[in-house]
Design a protein around this motif. Structure first.
Motif, PDB file in Angstrom:
ATOM      1  N   ASP A  30       1.022   7.112   3.518  1.00 19.36           N
ATOM      2  CA  ASP A  30      -0.205   7.734   3.036  1.00 19.36           C
ATOM      3  C   ASP A  30      -0.543   8.983   3.839  1.00 19.36           C
ATOM      4  O   ASP A  30      -1.086   9.947   3.305  1.00 19.36           O
ATOM      5  N   ASP A  36      -2.538  14.070  -1.752  1.00 22.67           N
ATOM      6  CA  ASP A  36      -3.130  12.835  -2.295  1.00 22.67           C
ATOM      7  C   ASP A  36      -2.743  12.589  -3.752  1.00 22.67           C
ATOM      8  O   ASP A  36      -3.524  12.074  -4.538  1.00 22.67           O
ATOM      9  N   GLU A  61     -10.141  13.807   2.614  1.00 19.89           N
ATOM     10  CA  GLU A  61     -10.517  12.892   3.701  1.00 19.89           C
ATOM     11  C   GLU A  61      -9.548  11.716   3.723  1.00 19.89           C
ATOM     12  O   GLU A  61      -9.031  11.330   2.678  1.00 19.89           O
ATOM     13  N   PRO A  62      -9.255  11.221   4.876  1.00 22.03           N
ATOM     14  CA  PRO A  62      -9.974  11.370   6.133  1.00 22.03           C
ATOM     15  C   PRO A  62      -9.534  12.547   6.995  1.00 22.03           C
ATOM     16  O   PRO A  62      -9.955  12.652   8.131  1.00 22.03           O
ATOM     17  N   GLY A  67      -7.510   7.943   9.734  1.00 23.85           N
ATOM     18  CA  GLY A  67      -8.410   7.030   9.050  1.00 23.85           C
ATOM     19  C   GLY A  67      -7.779   6.474   7.801  1.00 23.85           C
ATOM     20  O   GLY A  67      -6.595   6.668   7.545  1.00 23.85           O
ATOM     21  N   VAL A  68      -8.591   5.801   7.025  1.00 22.11           N
ATOM     22  CA  VAL A  68      -8.122   5.134   5.818  1.00 22.11           C
ATOM     23  C   VAL A  68      -8.331   6.031   4.610  1.00 22.11           C
ATOM     24  O   VAL A  68      -9.425   6.545   4.391  1.00 22.11           O
ATOM     25  N   ASP A  69      -7.272   6.218   3.839  1.00 21.24           N
ATOM     26  CA  ASP A  69      -7.361   6.933   2.570  1.00 21.24           C
ATOM     27  C   ASP A  69      -7.836   5.928   1.530  1.00 21.24           C
ATOM     28  O   ASP A  69      -7.180   4.932   1.275  1.00 21.24           O
ATOM     29  N   ARG A  70      -8.941   6.192   0.914  1.00 21.43           N
ATOM     30  CA  ARG A  70      -9.534   5.244  -0.030  1.00 21.43           C
ATOM     31  C   ARG A  70      -8.942   5.354  -1.439  1.00 21.43           C
ATOM     32  O   ARG A  70      -9.276   4.581  -2.319  1.00 21.43           O
ATOM     33  N   THR A  71      -8.032   6.310  -1.672  1.00 23.76           N
ATOM     34  CA  THR A  71      -7.414   6.466  -2.974  1.00 23.76           C
ATOM     35  C   THR A  71      -6.420   5.348  -3.210  1.00 23.76           C
ATOM     36  O   THR A  71      -5.542   5.087  -2.382  1.00 23.76           O
ATOM     37  N   GLU A  72      -6.525   4.667  -4.344  1.00 21.53           N
ATOM     38  CA  GLU A  72      -5.578   3.609  -4.717  1.00 21.53           C
ATOM     39  C   GLU A  72      -4.318   4.259  -5.248  1.00 21.53           C
ATOM     40  O   GLU A  72      -4.327   4.875  -6.315  1.00 21.53           O
ATOM     41  N   ASP A  73      -3.229   4.168  -4.472  1.00 21.58           N
ATOM     42  CA  ASP A  73      -2.000   4.816  -4.925  1.00 21.58           C
ATOM     43  C   ASP A  73      -0.731   4.118  -4.475  1.00 21.58           C
ATOM     44  O   ASP A  73       0.348   4.613  -4.695  1.00 21.58           O
ATOM     45  N   ALA A  76      -0.627   2.826   0.916  1.00 26.29           N
ATOM     46  CA  ALA A  76      -1.449   2.408   2.056  1.00 26.29           C
ATOM     47  C   ALA A  76      -0.661   1.680   3.135  1.00 26.29           C
ATOM     48  O   ALA A  76      -1.152   1.496   4.234  1.00 26.29           O
TER      49      ALA A  76
END
Length: 79
Positions: A30, A36, A61-62, A67-73, A76
């Motif tokens: 990620d 992204d 972001e992040p 940090g954590v990438d909040r995009t579901e792909d 992760a």
């Protein structure tokens, strides 16, 4: 992308090395997905290097902090 905690040219080189030179897989895929898109490809290195050297839009972001990438792909997974 190279897991040193600092966004710089070495991250772009790590992405390109992984894609084209048989270099080690990034510890966190990620982190190598700079644009992204959910896929690691040459555009990630170009996106990051353009930001660093041409002042284009930063990665989402992040960035620039770890940090954590909040995009579901599906990217992760980090080791």
């Amino acid at each position: 992308a190279n897991a040193d905690g600092r966004p710089d040219v070495s991250d772009g080189i790590a992405i390109l090395g992984y894609l084209f030179n048989g270099s080690e897989r990034p510890a966190c895929l990620d982190a190598a997905d700079a644009d992204d898109s959910g896929v690691i490809e040459i555009t990630d290195a170009i996106y990051l290097l353009n930001h660093l050297f041409a002042g284009t839009r930063p990665p989402p972001e992040p960035y620039p902090a770890p940090g954590v990438d909040r995009t579901e792909d599906g990217l992760a997974e980090c080791r």
